[in-house]
Enzyme design. Structure first.
Site, short mmCIF file in Angstrom:
data_model
loop_
_atom_site.label_atom_id
_atom_site.label_comp_id
_atom_site.label_asym_id
_atom_site.label_seq_id
_atom_site.Cartn_x
_atom_site.Cartn_y
_atom_site.Cartn_z
N ASP A 366 0.83 -1.21 0.00
CA ASP A 366 0.00 0.00 0.00
C ASP A 366 0.87 1.26 0.00
OD1 ASP A 366 -2.25 1.92 1.13
OD2 ASP A 366 -3.28 0.05 0.62
N LYS A 476 -4.50 -1.10 -6.62
CA LYS A 476 -5.50 -0.41 -5.81
C LYS A 476 -5.38 1.07 -6.15
CE LYS A 476 -6.59 0.62 -0.94
NZ LYS A 476 -6.07 0.43 0.43
N ASP A 478 -6.36 4.66 -5.65
CA ASP A 478 -6.97 5.46 -4.58
C ASP A 478 -7.24 6.89 -5.03
OD1 ASP A 478 -7.89 5.99 -2.02
OD2 ASP A 478 -6.13 5.13 -1.02
N ASN A 480 -7.85 10.38 -2.61
CA ASN A 480 -8.00 10.70 -1.19
C ASN A 480 -8.37 12.13 -0.86
OD1 ASN A 480 -7.76 8.38 0.44
ND2 ASN A 480 -5.62 8.18 -0.17
N CYS A 526 -10.90 2.78 -5.08
CA CYS A 526 -10.83 3.20 -3.68
C CYS A 526 -10.85 4.72 -3.67
CB CYS A 526 -9.52 2.68 -3.07
SG CYS A 526 -9.27 3.19 -1.36
N ASP A 548 -12.83 2.76 4.78
CA ASP A 548 -11.61 2.72 5.59
C ASP A 548 -11.91 2.22 6.99
OD1 ASP A 548 -9.74 3.42 3.76
OD2 ASP A 548 -9.57 5.52 4.35
#
Ligand code: GLA
Length: 730
Positions: A366, A476, A478, A480, A526, A548
């Site tokens: 990650d 993944k 993301d 944010n 995500c 999350d």
């Protein structure tokens, strides 16, 4: 053909196996909505709203002698604007002469087989089903705006899709101020609105309220479909339950700013208008050009369960694509909650060894693997591996993980940039920031201006390079922070109102390029958990990190809300540590697994800290999940109790399409002082079949469904149980 035109009455009839949608071209050429609901045949519905004076609602000029005829009362397929329908409008524009009115009348229609596509946008596709398309063209010859309304009729799926194309048919520029995907008028009935609100770490919370008179809005202006409100609503009769009562589902297949307006009007009819948000939206429609709206996925059914089953089916079969859509998904371990930004090779390899030993298929590194990424203040934009943390390089790390017999996945957040990055230092104008204004910061990062071609190309090449150079089998992706200061430094000022939507056109194109060029990679969506959990993203990413918040008890309500519109295979869920890192709650590992198995299953905890007992449990969980995966993902999902309300436990059930296998899951959320028996009536079983119930006793399906199944509530810290129910014969 599932679409028919009845010449005499000028009706257009759309029929699926159990539903029907009707419209009519009236004498003035307005496209009236007649009906959407369970099948009723081709009756020409003669509603009385055309027969009485509507008071302060005026009449079109051609109908000035008939006060009964008012656009303000007429159910319509797509509204005009500025000409006397005072309800929520589906479109708004300003013409070159400054006028802001248009009145759309029927021009033509076309019925064709197959499903239409929407240029540049994700849409529901034909997967070998019986699908027909209706296109109805409306025109206003004064404003020179032409609208094509698209309807996709998926007969066996009981799904109708809608989208609109708005074109400038004149010689002068038109400025679109609002361009919704659809208007759906429900002339009668009192409705409850079900919607899914929330926040970071608490997405898609179920809420049900009766509609009031006025306009209720479910929307996002955050540049993402958002944690706060999912682009999916249900209108249902006041008495609707999981099993009975009429329900309409309306889902927008879009990931950016959107608006769903639901108006209960003076005559007690209900209008739903939904599509791209009109807030700060302004689109230059130059002569000859068109604006295409995102897709709406509609269905209606008796009972919420049936409605959910239809969405699960259409999303699994006709929205999600690629080799992972129906196939088995790898059980993965994600390193985030184990090490956070400390993604160091020695620790990763130690976790990977444990993971392999436990039976995990894929290791995901990650956030924190790239240069200067020691916390969330720096590094986004420069996707170069950090050699201090990964001394053998990303290549070396992947090689070692592959040698262990595990696949490798990587976290990225390609749409973002930190001020402290080489990319930002080189191209500060590539970030969305308004002139002469310090931008809002979130997690210390800015959003890249994907509406710019060079930004699109940069991200594409960076991602393509990572995927070509390294043996990465899972990504993944993301996202944010929300979009703010939405201003593109390469767009002329009158067109800044296009940037937020152009961002998503570019993102979808980017995903299209990458997923088709790297078809073997499993992309997981995500956005700080489930901040972009929508049908648009699911067209590119077969699964999305749901939240999350990995606390299984919090997840019960998050996954419960998510299950109304989205299939379990799309809901990424992990077993994490106890006490939980977000809530501090202590739960048994069996409860964590029971909840996470109701999704795309994985782990996210420090495997080096496991007890021998946990280790044995995890081994068994993985074997069990693999054995159950087909049932879990292809089965029909039944919500037997809600995580809200006064129930002490949450119960759900998954039944195979053949009804020969069923998994009953129970999580106790409020353990009683003394064990008290609980009773649930199962659903969806074959009434005449004899089932083995958890190896304990046998019972006919009809008894389990009517008399029910009784179990003793467990006590302790949030215990869970799963009961296997297997058909023995009839
Ligand atoms: C987001 C994701 C998390 C994790 C972090 C990393 O919050 O939802 O799962 O990847 O970013 O920064």
């Amino acid at each position: 053909m599932s679409i028919r035109y009845i010449e005499d009455t000028r009706q257009l009839l759309l029929e699926t196996d159990s539903t029907c949608y009707q419209m009519k071209i009236d004498n003035l050429g307005y496209l009236q909505h007649l009906y959407y609901g369970l099948k009723i045949g081709e009756n020409d519905l003669n509603y009385p709203y055309r027969l009485y004076d509507h008071g302060f609602s005026g009449n079109p000029y051609d109908m000035r002698d008939n006060r009964a005829y008012s656009l303000d009362a007429l159910p319509q397929e797509y509204t005009s604007f500025g000409v006397g329908d005072f309800r929520v409008s589906s479109i708004a524009a300003s013409c070159s002469d400054g006028s802001r009115c248009a009145e759309f009348r029927y021009e033509s229609h076309e019925i064709r087989s197959g499903k239409y596509a929407i240029p540049g946008l994700p849409s529901v596709y034909d997967n070998g089903d019986t699908v027909d398309t209706l296109v109805v063209t409306l025109i206003d010859t004064a404003a020179n705006i032409r609208i094509r309304l698209y309807y996709g009729v998926f007969e066996e799926l009981d799904i109708i899709t809608r989208s609109a194309e708005i074109s400038n048919a004149g010689q002068e520029t038109v400025w679109l101020r609002k361009a919704s995907s659809m208007c759906l008028d429900l002339p009668f009935g009192g409705w409850d609105l079900i919607h899914f609100h929330g926040r970071h770490c608490m997405e898609r919370q179920f809420e049900r309220t009766p509609l009031f008179h006025g306009i209720q809005t479910v929307s996002s202006g955050r540049g993402m479909s958002s944690h706060q409100h999912n682009p999916f609503v249900i209108l249902c009769s006041h008495d609707a339950t999981e099993d009975d009562g009429f329900c309409y589902g309306m889902m927008l297949m879009y990931s950016g700013n959107y608006k769903i307006e639901i108006e209960r009007d003076q005559f007690d009819s209900t209008r739903v208008v939904m599509g791209v948000s009109d807030d700060r939206f302004r689109w230059e429609l130059s002569p000859g050009t068109s604006f295409h709206t995102p897709e709406i996925i509609l269905t209606c059914a008796d009972g919420l369960t049936r409605l959910s089953h239809r969405y699960h089916r259409v999303i699994r079969n006709n929205v999600i694509r690629g080799q992972y859509k129906l196939g088995s998904r790898p059980v993965l371990i994600n390193s985030w909650e184990a090490v956070y930004f400390e993604q160091r090779q020695d620790k990763i390899l130690s976790l990977a060894r444990q993971a392999k030993d436990l039976g995990i298929d894929l290791f995901v590194v990650d956030d924190g693997w790239f240069k200067n990424r020691n916390d969330d203040n720096a590094g986004l934009g420069d996707w170069v591996p950090d050699e201090r943390k990964l001394p053998d390089g990303l290549d070396g790390l992947i090689g070692k993980i592959n040698e262990m017999g595990m696949r490798f996945g990587l976290w990225v957040e390609p749409e973002m940039v930190n001020e402290d990055s080489e990319l930002y230092r080189m191209h500060p104008d590539w970030a969305l920031t308004a002139p002469n204004r310090a931008p809002m910061m979130a997690r210390n990062q800015l959003v890249l201006d994907l509406s710019r071609d060079e930004v699109h190309e940069y991200i594409y090449h960076t991602m393509a390079e990572l995927l070509t150079r390294y043996h990465i089998e899972y990504i993944k992706w993301d996202f944010n922070r929300p979009l703010s200061d939405v201003y593109s430094h390469s767009t002329p000022s009158p067109r800044q109102g296009e940037v937020a939507h152009r961002y998503y056109l570019s993102l979808y194109r980017l995903y299209e390029r990458l997923t088709s060029e790297f078809p073997d990679v499993l992309f997981e969506g995500c956005a700080g958990g489930g901040g972009r959990f929508d049908a648009g993203m699911l067209h590119y990413t077969p699964q999305i990190w749901c939240s999350d918040n990995t606390d299984p008890i919090a997840r019960l309500s998050i996954q419960y809300g998510t299950s109304f519109g989205y299939p379990l295979s799309s809901i990424s869920a992990h077993v994490s540590a106890s006490p939980n890192h977000q809530t501090g709650r202590v739960t048994p590992i069996s409860t964590r697994a029971t909840v996470a198995m109701t999704g795309a299953f994985g782990y996210e905890l420090d495997l080096d800290k496991l007890s021998e007992e946990d280790r044995a449990d995890i081994r068994a969980q993985i074997v069990r999940y693999k054995e159950l995966e087909t049932l879990l993902h292809e089965g029909l999902y039944y919500r037997l109790s809600a995580p809200t309300g006064d129930s002490d436990c949450v119960v759900w059930q998954i039944v195979s399409p053949e009804r020969d296998r069923c998994l009953l899951s129970i999580v106790v959320t409020d353990p009683p002082a003394n064990s008290v028996p609980m009773h649930v009536q199962l659903k969806g079983l074959d009434p005449d079949a004899l089932y083995d119930v958890g190896g304990e006793f046998t019972c006919y399906g009809r008894a389990l469904m009517h008399a029910g199944y009784t179990f003793l509530q467990l006590t302790g810290d949030y215990p869970a149980m799963q009961v296997d129910i297997k058909k023995l014969g009839t």
